[in-house]
Design a protein around this motif. Structure first.
Motif, mmCIF file in Angstrom:
data_model
loop_
_atom_site.group_PDB
_atom_site.id
_atom_site.type_symbol
_atom_site.label_atom_id
_atom_site.label_comp_id
_atom_site.label_asym_id
_atom_site.label_seq_id
_atom_site.Cartn_x
_atom_site.Cartn_y
_atom_site.Cartn_z
ATOM 1 N N PRO A 1 78.966 20.369 -7.504
ATOM 2 C CA PRO A 1 78.887 21.266 -8.614
ATOM 3 C C PRO A 1 77.626 21.318 -9.286
ATOM 4 O O PRO A 1 77.379 22.020 -10.305
ATOM 5 C CB PRO A 1 79.923 20.493 -9.674
ATOM 6 N N VAL A 2 76.426 20.390 -8.961
ATOM 7 C CA VAL A 2 75.429 20.604 -9.328
ATOM 8 C C VAL A 2 74.487 21.995 -8.878
ATOM 9 O O VAL A 2 74.305 22.105 -7.799
ATOM 10 C CB VAL A 2 74.384 19.261 -8.953
ATOM 11 N N ASP A 3 74.019 22.644 -10.092
ATOM 12 C CA ASP A 3 73.296 23.794 -9.768
ATOM 13 C C ASP A 3 72.005 23.153 -9.096
ATOM 14 O O ASP A 3 71.496 22.332 -9.266
ATOM 15 C CB ASP A 3 73.003 24.473 -11.008
ATOM 16 N N ARG A 4 71.595 24.212 -7.892
ATOM 17 C CA ARG A 4 70.356 23.672 -7.172
ATOM 18 C C ARG A 4 69.025 23.858 -8.018
ATOM 19 O O ARG A 4 68.304 23.221 -7.750
ATOM 20 C CB ARG A 4 70.214 24.972 -6.066
ATOM 21 N N THR A 5 69.216 24.583 -9.155
ATOM 22 C CA THR A 5 67.984 24.650 -9.977
ATOM 23 C C THR A 5 67.894 23.202 -10.713
ATOM 24 O O THR A 5 66.787 22.771 -11.232
ATOM 25 C CB THR A 5 68.096 25.484 -11.176
ATOM 26 N N ASP A 6 69.029 22.323 -10.784
ATOM 27 C CA ASP A 6 68.883 20.942 -11.314
ATOM 28 C C ASP A 6 68.855 19.876 -10.485
ATOM 29 O O ASP A 6 68.755 18.809 -10.697
ATOM 30 C CB ASP A 6 70.270 20.746 -12.125
ATOM 31 N N TRP A 7 68.684 19.973 -9.140
ATOM 32 C CA TRP A 7 68.750 18.969 -8.256
ATOM 33 C C TRP A 7 67.296 18.201 -8.282
ATOM 34 O O TRP A 7 67.502 17.004 -8.270
ATOM 35 C CB TRP A 7 68.375 19.666 -6.604
ATOM 36 N N LYS A 8 66.117 18.689 -8.578
ATOM 37 C CA LYS A 8 65.321 17.895 -8.973
ATOM 38 C C LYS A 8 65.300 16.862 -9.919
ATOM 39 O O LYS A 8 64.776 15.834 -10.186
ATOM 40 C CB LYS A 8 63.968 18.924 -9.412
ATOM 41 N N LEU B 1 63.204 13.091 2.660
ATOM 42 C CA LEU B 1 63.281 13.169 1.357
ATOM 43 C C LEU B 1 64.106 14.310 1.117
ATOM 44 O O LEU B 1 65.145 14.562 0.148
ATOM 45 C CB LEU B 1 62.114 13.246 0.474
ATOM 46 N N TRP B 2 63.927 15.569 1.866
ATOM 47 C CA TRP B 2 64.451 16.730 1.641
ATOM 48 C C TRP B 2 65.840 16.727 2.029
ATOM 49 O O TRP B 2 66.699 17.380 1.448
ATOM 50 C CB TRP B 2 63.701 17.866 2.262
ATOM 51 N N GLU B 3 66.289 15.877 2.962
ATOM 52 C CA GLU B 3 67.736 15.630 3.300
ATOM 53 C C GLU B 3 68.567 14.972 2.258
ATOM 54 O O GLU B 3 69.765 15.418 2.093
ATOM 55 C CB GLU B 3 67.575 14.667 4.368
ATOM 56 N N ALA B 4 67.798 14.508 1.133
ATOM 57 C CA ALA B 4 68.571 14.230 -0.074
ATOM 58 C C ALA B 4 69.343 15.457 -0.722
ATOM 59 O O ALA B 4 70.514 15.389 -1.302
ATOM 60 C CB ALA B 4 67.859 13.470 -0.900
ATOM 61 N N ALA B 5 68.393 16.420 -0.691
ATOM 62 C CA ALA B 5 68.935 17.778 -1.223
ATOM 63 C C ALA B 5 70.103 18.271 -0.657
ATOM 64 O O ALA B 5 71.122 18.803 -1.136
ATOM 65 C CB ALA B 5 67.957 18.987 -1.037
ATOM 66 N N ASN B 6 70.293 17.827 0.660
ATOM 67 C CA ASN B 6 71.573 18.444 1.548
ATOM 68 C C ASN B 6 72.864 17.728 1.040
ATOM 69 O O ASN B 6 73.808 18.309 1.165
ATOM 70 C CB ASN B 6 71.441 18.182 2.902
ATOM 71 N N ILE B 7 72.565 16.652 0.477
ATOM 72 C CA ILE B 7 73.827 15.771 0.137
ATOM 73 C C ILE B 7 74.372 16.507 -1.068
ATOM 74 O O ILE B 7 75.673 16.369 -1.555
ATOM 75 C CB ILE B 7 73.399 14.310 -0.371
ATOM 76 N N LEU B 8 73.495 17.023 -1.919
ATOM 77 C CA LEU B 8 73.962 17.796 -2.983
ATOM 78 C C LEU B 8 74.390 19.202 -2.809
ATOM 79 O O LEU B 8 75.043 19.901 -3.765
ATOM 80 C CB LEU B 8 72.778 17.888 -4.108
#
Length: 500
Positions: free
Chosen positions: A31-38, A20-27
């Protein structure tokens, strides 16, 4: 069901968390700010889960009834809006996702209203089609059925993601994440029982409600009889809380959106609804709140007085106290230490003490507020104290009961056990806990500052003499430990960062 996937079988929690955390690596790098990944990843996880469970239920009904069966599901997925339908979309993927989510919400009124949040899925500058396709393919490689991943396991993985997003998002994490070891301690101290109502007026992602559920389950109680309620002003955070509760298998819950001080969501006729247990980590010392309206509050939440404009802590405290069941109500609130001794709230504090509502004041170590070095305290109140605790307040100095590993502070099980034992025994423990009478608190000008009552043990195992309030205050300032000034400076700094 999608076949030939990477994980089309039961997997371990560690494997699931890693995937699941690997999904964050796709972002990362997008341009998506890391505070908006969730705002994107958590709704996708929820979408995939309910679709896979729908498939699982469909297959089970075919196997039991054949082709002629009652088409019953815990959540309805309208035709053409299943995960597999969105997965094959080649163009305008964000639009397809958003449409599917809105139609699923509409098909489950009262249960999934607005649960997917308000992320801008159709903004191709932030999320081009290829990025969304990569996310969809990543999630498609795991079958999130109940058989593969039970509710507790997926709920734990969801909490893991929330924690990871909090670690990644800097100071804004305070809005949606509370240190789970502190939450666990608060829940243990209040000891929720099956059938009780649990409320969090600033519920964030629902961690305190989930912890109350887990505690009843751990003790072998019928956790399904709990009634969980929360309010959260941030739209996306409230949606995350609702998804969190559903993924943990919670059926009886309400999470409402809105500002608790301005528009409390849970009311009955002309009064606030009351609950057996209230757990809260209110935003500390907010400056922008409607103090003028609170002076004539229609819900009677100013019974102790009206807090100063720059500190709304006692507004939240009074809201919580008015929300307690008159017979069974008890609350645990995480606050900065300033609420215990600040001069501008002295009259409210005096009324609070005289009402004999405060049962325990617990001082915790530094860095347990998320991404903040400040020390925290927990204030526990009861509307109806046991007879042997009436007219008394227990003070616990647990400032050293904290561990720090890799820049993370937390309470170890032994820390929680020592604190819990002190609270349950409600007796003096030199250097750690002191039971003070209301008369003794009055003699200290109704200050609840813990060092006034608990004599800390020195290096040679001697206990320090109890000082007067004036002496403690002088020592505090002289030692450059004017805690509240430091806190104000920190808040002002964060305000300036947000405004830039």
């Amino acid at each position: 069901m999608i076949q030939g996937t990477l994980f089309d079988a039961p997997i371990t929690l560690q494997e699931l968390e890693s995937h699941l955390w690997e999904a964050a690596n796709i972002l990362r790098g997008s341009p998506v700010d890391r505070t908006d990944w969730k705002s994107y990843i958590l709704p996708l996880l929820f979408f995939k889960r309910i679709c896979d469970v729908w498939d699982e239920e469909y297959q089970a009904m075919i196997e039991e009834y054949g082709e002629d069966f009652p088409d019953e599901h815990r959540f309805q997925i309208p035709e053409g809006n299943h995960w597999k339908d969105v997965r094959i979309v080649a163009k305008d993927v964000g639009r397809a996702l958003q449409d599917a989510m809105r139609k699923i919400e509409a098909a489950n009124p009262g249960r999934l209203d607005g649960i997917f949040g308000d992320a801008p899925w159709t903004n191709k500058e932030r999320l081009p089609d290829y990025t969304l396709k990569n996310l969809l393919e990543h999630f498609s490689s795991v079958v999130l059925s109940l058989a593969n991943i039970p509710e507790d396991e997926l709920g734990n993985a969801y909490e893991y993601l929330i924690k990871q997003f909090a670690d990644d998002s800097g100071h804004t994490a305070q809005e949606f994440y509370t240190n789970r070891t502190v939450v666990h301690l608060m829940v243990q101290m209040l000891a929720p029982e099956p059938g009780e109502s649990i409320y969090d007026p600033t519920c964030g992602t629902g961690g305190m409600l989930i912890s109350a559920l887990a505690e009843v389950k751990r003790k072998g109680g019928e956790y399904r009889t709990l009634k969980l309620y929360g309010q959260e002003r941030n739209h996306m955070t409230a949606s995350i809380a609702r998804m969190n509760l559903v993924l943990h298998g919670v059926g009886d819950y309400q999470v409402m959106r809105g500002d608790t001080l301005e528009r409390p969501a849970f009311t009955e006729s002309d009064r606030l609804r009351t609950f057996d247990v209230v757990l809260a980590n209110p935003p500390y010392s907010i400056k922008q709140w409607n103090r003028e309206a609170f002076q004539t509050d229609q819900w009677g939440r100013n019974f102790l007085g009206t807090p100063p404009q720059g500190r709304a802590d006692y507004a939240f405290l009074q809201h919580i106290l008015k929300s307690l069941n008159p017979k069974t109500g008890r609350c645990a609130i995480l606050f900065p230490h300033g609420v215990l001794f600040r001069k501008e709230e002295a009259q409210m504090r005096q009324k609070l003490v005289e009402a004999d509502l405060v049962e325990c004041v617990l001082g915790l170590g530094a860095n347990l507020f998320y991404n903040s070095p400040m020390e925290a305290c927990i204030v526990i109140c009861r509307t109806s104290k046991p007879r042997d605790r009436q007219g008394k307040v227990l003070f616990i100095d647990a400032v050293h009961e904290v561990a720090r590993v890799q820049a993370q502070s937390f309470l170890k099980p032994e820390h929680q056990t020592r604190i819990l034992n002190a609270y349950q025994h409600y007796s003096d423990e030199p250097g750690f806990a002191t039971v003070a009478t209301l008369k003794e608190v009055a003699a200290q000008d109704y200050s609840l500052s813990i060092p006034l009552y608990v004599r800390r043990t020195t290096a040679n195992n001697q206990t320090q003499e109890v000082k007067t309030l004036a002496e403690v205050w002088a020592d505090w300032e002289q030692g450059s430990r004017n805690f509240w000034q430091e806190m104000d400076a920190l808040v002002d700094m964060l305000d300036s960062l947000e405004n830039n």
